[in-house]
Design an enzyme around this catalytic site. Structure first.
Site, mmCIF file in Angstrom:
data_model
loop_
_atom_site.group_PDB
_atom_site.id
_atom_site.type_symbol
_atom_site.label_atom_id
_atom_site.label_comp_id
_atom_site.label_asym_id
_atom_site.label_seq_id
_atom_site.Cartn_x
_atom_site.Cartn_y
_atom_site.Cartn_z
ATOM 1 N N ASP A 58 -11.227 29.134 10.785
ATOM 2 C CA ASP A 58 -12.084 28.376 9.876
ATOM 3 C C ASP A 58 -12.108 29.020 8.490
ATOM 4 O OD1 ASP A 58 -13.787 26.151 9.374
ATOM 5 O OD2 ASP A 58 -15.521 27.456 9.569
ATOM 6 N N CYS A 62 -18.919 27.136 1.891
ATOM 7 C CA CYS A 62 -17.572 27.426 1.428
ATOM 8 C C CYS A 62 -17.314 26.640 0.137
ATOM 9 C CB CYS A 62 -16.557 27.033 2.499
ATOM 10 S SG CYS A 62 -16.388 25.241 2.719
ATOM 11 N N CYS A 99 -17.451 22.721 0.588
ATOM 12 C CA CYS A 99 -18.812 22.184 0.678
ATOM 13 C C CYS A 99 -19.569 22.372 -0.632
ATOM 14 C CB CYS A 99 -19.540 22.822 1.852
ATOM 15 S SG CYS A 99 -18.786 22.372 3.448
ATOM 16 N N GLU A 119 -22.102 20.893 6.571
ATOM 17 C CA GLU A 119 -22.616 20.159 5.420
ATOM 18 C C GLU A 119 -21.953 18.788 5.316
ATOM 19 O OE1 GLU A 119 -22.467 24.607 4.307
ATOM 20 O OE2 GLU A 119 -21.235 23.183 5.434
ATOM 21 N N ASN A 179 -21.334 21.592 12.257
ATOM 22 C CA ASN A 179 -19.892 21.770 12.204
ATOM 23 C C ASN A 179 -19.263 21.121 13.430
ATOM 24 O OD1 ASN A 179 -17.265 23.235 12.667
ATOM 25 N ND2 ASN A 179 -17.857 24.143 10.717
ATOM 26 N N SER A 219 -23.943 30.230 4.086
ATOM 27 C CA SER A 219 -23.581 30.023 2.689
ATOM 28 C C SER A 219 -22.341 29.132 2.606
ATOM 29 C CB SER A 219 -23.318 31.372 2.018
ATOM 30 O OG SER A 219 -23.175 31.219 0.626
ATOM 31 N N HIS A 258 -17.054 20.338 8.374
ATOM 32 C CA HIS A 258 -18.018 21.433 8.268
ATOM 33 C C HIS A 258 -19.424 20.869 8.445
ATOM 34 C CE1 HIS A 258 -15.356 24.541 5.981
ATOM 35 N NE2 HIS A 258 -14.707 23.966 6.981
#
Length: 149
Positions: free
Chosen positions: A142, A79, A82, A54, A41, A77, A52
């Site tokens: 965020d 969002c 993503c 990912e 991130n 996990s 982010h």
């Protein structure tokens, strides 16, 4: 597939972000047991609201003709943004470090045919929990409190 090994690499990315003053979320993209890219991130560091973990990882992977056979490892996990990117690129599998600090969207991914593995990794849980306690204003900026599907 050695999920723990690749999650350790993602965790190292999360730790690097934390040490830079950012959100501790890391990701690694693999194929056939090889790391294609790693990222973390960078929202705070780059002032980029969509950076982010990912997304940073996928940017670093660069252009690909397809994502068949890839696995995305992420410490938290994902969002909806993503998760949507996973579907957009056709990434077939996602391994999640934890969903206790943020539930994310594993059911959404599964409902679209993505294989999801949830590890509940204690290091991933502890690092994110520490960040939330130390920097609640950044967490709130965020994804905290955002609805999941």
């Amino acid at each position: 597939m050695d999920h723990q090994h690749f999650m350790r690499l993602a965790y190292q990315q999360a730790l690097a972000s934390y040490q830079e003053g950012g959100l501790p979320i890391g990701a690694v993209l693999t194929k056939d047991g090889e790391v294609l890219a790693a990222g973390h991130n960078r929202r705070i560091q780059d002032g980029d609201p969509i950076a982010h973990g990912e997304m940073d990882c996928l940017r670093k992977a660069g252009r690909r003709p397809d994502y068949a056979g890839t696995v995305l490892y992420t410490t938290l996990s994902p969002c909806m943004m993503c998760s949507g990117t996973v579907l957009q690129f056709g990434i077939p599998a996602v391994v999640i470090g934890e969903d206790r600090n943020f539930p994310g969207n594993p059911d959404f991914l599964r409902s679209h045919g993505v294989e999801v593995v949830l590890l509940q990794d204690p290091d991933c849980i502890a690092l994110m929990r520490r960040f939330i306690v130390e920097r609640p204003e950044l967490w709130d900026e965020d994804i905290a409190g955002r609805e999941t599907v």
